[in-house]
Design a protein around this motif. Structure first.
Motif, PDB file in Angstrom:
ATOM      1  N   GLN A  68       4.585   0.738  -9.025  1.00 26.05           N
ATOM      2  CA  GLN A  68       3.878  -0.521  -9.274  1.00 26.05           C
ATOM      3  C   GLN A  68       4.446  -1.585  -8.348  1.00 26.05           C
ATOM      4  OE1 GLN A  68       4.598  -2.492 -13.064  1.00 26.05           O
ATOM      5  NE2 GLN A  68       6.393  -1.210 -13.485  1.00 26.05           N
ATOM      6  N   VAL A  69       3.605  -2.536  -7.986  1.00 22.75           N
ATOM      7  CA  VAL A  69       3.982  -3.562  -7.017  1.00 22.75           C
ATOM      8  C   VAL A  69       3.675  -4.929  -7.612  1.00 22.75           C
ATOM      9  CG1 VAL A  69       3.582  -4.479  -4.689  1.00 22.75           C
ATOM     10  CG2 VAL A  69       3.495  -2.007  -5.099  1.00 22.75           C
ATOM     11  N   ARG A 109       2.336   1.740  -3.506  1.00 28.29           N
ATOM     12  CA  ARG A 109       1.338   2.182  -4.480  1.00 28.29           C
ATOM     13  C   ARG A 109       0.913   3.618  -4.212  1.00 28.29           C
ATOM     14  NH1 ARG A 109      -0.901  -3.287  -3.698  1.00 28.29           N
ATOM     15  NH2 ARG A 109      -0.378  -4.535  -5.550  1.00 28.29           N
ATOM     16  N   ASP A 110       0.784   3.983  -2.952  1.00 24.52           N
ATOM     17  CA  ASP A 110       0.417   5.365  -2.616  1.00 24.52           C
ATOM     18  C   ASP A 110       1.458   6.359  -3.126  1.00 24.52           C
ATOM     19  OD1 ASP A 110      -1.873   4.499  -1.403  1.00 24.52           O
ATOM     20  OD2 ASP A 110      -1.123   4.704   0.650  1.00 24.52           O
ATOM     21  N   ARG A 163       0.830  -1.213   0.000  1.00 22.86           N
ATOM     22  CA  ARG A 163       0.000   0.000   0.000  1.00 22.86           C
ATOM     23  C   ARG A 163       0.856   1.251   0.000  1.00 22.86           C
ATOM     24  NH1 ARG A 163      -3.135  -3.029   3.646  1.00 22.86           N
ATOM     25  NH2 ARG A 163      -2.123  -2.008   5.424  1.00 22.86           N
TER      26      ARG A 163
END
Length: 329
Positions: free
Chosen positions: A261-262, A256-257, A253
């Motif tokens: 990209q994960v 991404r915040d 999280r």
């Protein structure tokens, strides 16, 4: 009573109980600043010290990601908490064989003891005190964080109240018991800062640690290790390593915040096997027949379900236009 325990007790007597987060941070700051904790004579053994194959697989994955990104130059190799520099040395050797010669090698490390060992292993390395120091260089980053996040401090909460450490009856103890919920703002802050740098400058990071998969878990995971044995976390402050399970969902999280990209989360064992550690073990054994059994044992330690294979997990974070490292797509 250890030197750090004496200082902590004085603080508690003066200011009241301290948070688990503050306790863990103080213990690990003192611990890592004053010793080499690795190897048979230390308190624990990390994956890079088990076998060169670990660092080689990571180096190959980063080199492949760099090649698929168009072979940018300059490019920087970065490691967070690089131990003795063993992983970096192995990874850089494989990168060189693949035609990748990083313009800079940068380590985020605060321990003066480990910094000296890292400089001996990788003489060209530049050290930073924090992730923020990575903003100083040019070019995309190829980052490794192996067993880095687990040592960053956590908070523990019981029934909505933050758990603390107090001094009662001549002993350090927790001020409350019950179902524990762990949070780790320090870890999420570190992840967010790294992700923002990747988004701004390009590159990818491979994170390897033990902990939860994408589903968060409840429970007390704070643990201590001394002389390769589990110990009680509140005993001998500053003289044993404190860690807690990494919540990969929270790290994802935070990344991404920050606009990164994960990847998916994979088990360490399955990831290393996908990258070809089996073939590498065969090749090493063919060149070193006397080491065949040792190489097989090292592979099992890194990959088997009953060893590190499923306990440790792997996740990648990358800039929006950068390829996810192999095996994590």
């Amino acid at each position: 009573m250890t030197p750090l325990e004496r200082a902590l007790v004085e603080t508690i007597k003066t200011d009241g109980p301290i948070s688990v987060e503050a306790f863990m941070a103080a213990c690990n700051d003192f611990y890592y600043a004053t010793r080499d904790p690795l190897g048979a004579r230390g308190d624990f053994t990390t994956a890079p010290e088990i076998s060169q194959m670990y660092g080689e697989m990571i180096g190959a994955a980063l080199a492949d990601s760099w090649a698929r990104a168009g072979r940018p130059n300059p490019v920087r190799y970065v490691e967070l908490g690089p131990g003795r520099g063993t992983l970096a040395s192995d990874a850089l050797r494989v990168m060189g064989a693949a035609g990748l010669a990083p313009s800079a090698v940068e380590f985020v490390e605060t321990s003066p003891v480990l910094r000296r060992m890292q400089s001996a292993a990788v003489p060209a390395a530049v050290h930073h005190d924090s992730i923020g120091g990575l903003n100083e260089g040019d070019g995309p980053l190829l980052v490794v964080a192996s067993e880095f996040f687990d040592a960053l401090p956590i908070q523990q909460w019981v029934d909505g109240v933050e758990r603390r450490v107090e001094w009662i009856g001549g002993h350090l103890c927790f001020d409350r018991d019950g179902e524990v919920v762990e949070r780790a703002p320090a870890r999420e802050q570190a992840m967010g800062e790294l992700a923002r740098i990747l988004v701004a400058r390009g590159g990818a990071a491979i994170l390897i640690d033990y902990g939860h998969s994408l589903e968060s878990a409840r429970g007390d995971t704070l643990q201590a290790v001394a002389a390769h044995r589990h110990a009680l976390p509140l005993e001998k402050p500053g003289e044993q390593d404190l860690t807690a399970h990494v919540n990969f969902a929270a790290l994802a999280r935070a990344a991404r915040d920050a606009g990164a990209q994960v990847s998916r989360v994979a088990s360490q064992g399955s990831w290393l096997e996908t990258l070809g550690i089996g073939a590498r073990a065969v090749a090493l054994a063919a060149r070193n027949p006397a080491q065949t059994d040792a190489i097989a044992i090292a592979r099992r330690r890194l990959c088997d379900e009953k060893e590190m294979g499923t306990l440790f997990r792997v996740m990648a974070v990358a800039a929006p236009d950068w390829p996810i490292p192999a095996g994590l797509e």
